[in-house]
Design an enzyme around this catalytic site. Structure first.
Site, PDB file in Angstrom:
ATOM      1  N   CYS A  96       0.835  -1.201   0.000  1.00  0.00           N
ATOM      2  CA  CYS A  96       0.000   0.000   0.000  1.00  0.00           C
ATOM      3  C   CYS A  96       0.871   1.254   0.000  1.00  0.00           C
ATOM      4  CB  CYS A  96      -0.912  -0.013   1.228  1.00  0.00           C
ATOM      5  SG  CYS A  96      -1.923   1.449   1.370  1.00  0.00           S
ATOM      6  N   CYS A 191      -3.686  -1.198   6.609  1.00  0.00           N
ATOM      7  CA  CYS A 191      -3.645  -0.038   5.736  1.00  0.00           C
ATOM      8  C   CYS A 191      -5.022   0.619   5.680  1.00  0.00           C
ATOM      9  CB  CYS A 191      -3.151  -0.455   4.351  1.00  0.00           C
ATOM     10  SG  CYS A 191      -2.626   0.914   3.324  1.00  0.00           S
TER      11      CYS A 191
END
Length: 359
Positions: A96, A191
Site C-alpha cells: 500500500c 492499511c
C-alpha cells in the site's frame, strides 16, 4: 517549502501537520479515500475525514479528499488475495505504501510539491550523497519495515516530521495543541481496510474449504479449519484447539492441511535460516552486487527488536539470512527487512521463500 501532507484522522499525522506549520512550510492536506470492496463507502472513513477537516480548519490549511479506490483494489488487495491463494502470507501495508500512498498519489498530486510528508515513525539520512530511509527514535513505534519496498525516487521526496520524537512526545504535543484526536487510539487495521474484519474479507473473496488440523509430530488430527488461507505460519490464536498453546508451523496447500505444534517452546515454530528472493535495495546495494557475506540486523515482522544476523549473497538474485537467535514464525511470502548493524539505516527487503521450511 510546499508540502503535501497525507493525513489520516489519527494523532500521528495531525502532529506531523503541527510540526510542519510551526517550521514555516506551506502545507496542503490530503486524505486518500478508499471504499469497501463492494464499492460502497466506509463509515469509519467519514469519521476520519471529519477529523481531518477539523485539523485543516484549526491550522487554516487547504484540504482535499482524493479517491484511489479502484487503484487500491486492483493493485494492493489483488496482490494480497493472490498471495493468500498461493498459501503465502501477504503484507498489504508494505504494498500500500509503495503503490498507493507513494505511488499513485505521487504521480497525480504529490509531484506538484517539494516534498510529501506523512505521520510514519521513520526518518531519512543523507550519506555519501545518497538519501537513505532510516529508523525512528522510538524503536517500538518504528515503521520503516512498512516502507521497505519504496523506491529511491519515493524516499527522496518524503518527509517524516515525527520520526525524531517518541510516541509519548507526539501525544504531549497533541494535548498541548488541544487536538480533538489527542487521545484517539491508534488504528489497528490493515492499511486502508480500517475496521474491516480480515477473515470476513478473505471469506467473501476466497470462500471456505474445510480441512484437517494435524499435530506435526504425531500425525494426529486435532480439529478442522475452514481453509488454509485463513492461517499463517506462527499463528497461535483462532485455531479453536484446547490444551494449547498451539502454533501453525506448516501448511500443505495441495491437500489443504494445517500442521500445528504444541507449547511455547516448541522448536518447530523457530528457525535461524531465512532464504530470500526478489531483494529490493531502496538506495542501491550498499555493499555492491558482488559482496559475499556482511553483518546486518533485520526484522521478519513488525516488532521493536532488530535481530543481529549475517546476510549472504547466493547469486542469481537469491540471499540467505543466518540469524544470531531463534526466529519465530518464518512465514513464506512475508518480507524480511534489512538494516545496517546499528539498526539505523534501512537498506531494503526481500521476500521470504520458505525453502528451508520443507527440508
Amino acid at each position: 517549502m510546499k508540502i503535501a501532507a497525507l493525513i489520516s484522522g489519527g494523532v500521528d499525522s495531525a502532529v506531523a501537520v503541527d510540526r510542519l506549520v510551526k517550521q514555516g512550510h506551506d502545507v496542503h492536506l490530503f486524505y486518500i479515500r478508499i471504499g469497501m470492496d463492494n464499492g460502497e463507502g466506509d463509515c469509519s472513513a467519514e469519521e476520519d475525514i471529519e477529523m481531518c477537516r477539523y485539523i485543516a480548519n484549526m491550522y487554516r490549511l487547504p484540504f482535499d479528499v482524493v479517491n484511489l479506490h479502484q487503484e487500491y483494489w486492483d493493485n494492493v488487495m489483488e496482490y494480497a488475495l493472490e498471495t493468500v491463494r498461493q498459501g503465502l502470507t501477504p503484507n498489504p501495508d508494505i504494498m500500500c505504501n509503495k503503490m498507493i500512498k507513494f505511488g499513485f498519489f505521487e504521480q497525480r498530486w504529490g509531484h506538484e510539491f517539494d516534498k510529501t510528508a506523512t505521520g510514519h515513525y521513520a526518518t531519512t539520512t543523507e550519506k555519501d550523497g545518497r538519501i537513505y530511509l532510516s529508523t525512528a527514535v522510538d524503536p517500538v513505534k518504528d515503521q520503516t519495515d512498512f516502507l521497505a519496498r519504496i523506491s529511491y525516487e519515493q524516499v527522496s521526496h518524503l518527509m517524516f516530521p515525527i520520526g525524531d520524537i517518541p510516541k509519548s512526545g507526539v501525544r504531549e504535543i497533541a494535548i498541548a495543541a488541544h487536538m480533538p484526536n489527542a487521545r484517539r487510539k491508534d488504528s489497528q487495521g490493515i492499511c486502508f481496510l480500517g475496521k474491516i474484519n480480515y477473515n470476513d474479507f478473505i471469506r467473501r473473496h476466497l470462500g471456505e474449504r474445510p480441512g484437517p488440523i494435524v499435530e506435526i509430530e504425531t500425525g494426529k488430527v486435532l480439529g478442522q479449519h475452514r481453509g488454509f488461507w485463513f492461517h499463517t505460519i506462527g499463528q497461535r490464536k483462532g485455531l479453536g484447539l484446547s490444551g494449547g498453546p498451539w502454533y501453525v508451523v506448516k501448511k500443505d496447500t495441495v491437500e489443504n492441511v494445517i500442521y500445528v505444534s504444541n507449547g511455547y517452546g516448541t522448536e518447530k515454530q523457530y528457525g535461524r535460516t531465512i532464504h530470500l528472493d526478489e531483494m529490493h535495495f531502496i538506495s542501491g546495494n550498499p555493499w555492491g552486487d558482488d559482496f559475499t557475506t556482511v553483518d546486518i540486523t533485520f526484522k521478519n515482522r513488525h516488532m521493536p527488536a532488530f535481530i543481529p544476523a549475517r546476510l549472504t549473497n547466493l547469486g542469481a538474485g537469491e540471499y540467505r539470512i543466518d540469524s544470531s537467535e531463534d526466529v519465530q514464525g518464518i512465514a513464506p511470502g512475508q518480507f524480511a527487512v534489512i538494516y545496517d548493524p546499528a539498526a539505523h539505516l534501512c537498506f531494503g527487503s526481500g521476500i521470504i521463500t520458505g525453502r528451508e521450511l520443507d527440508d
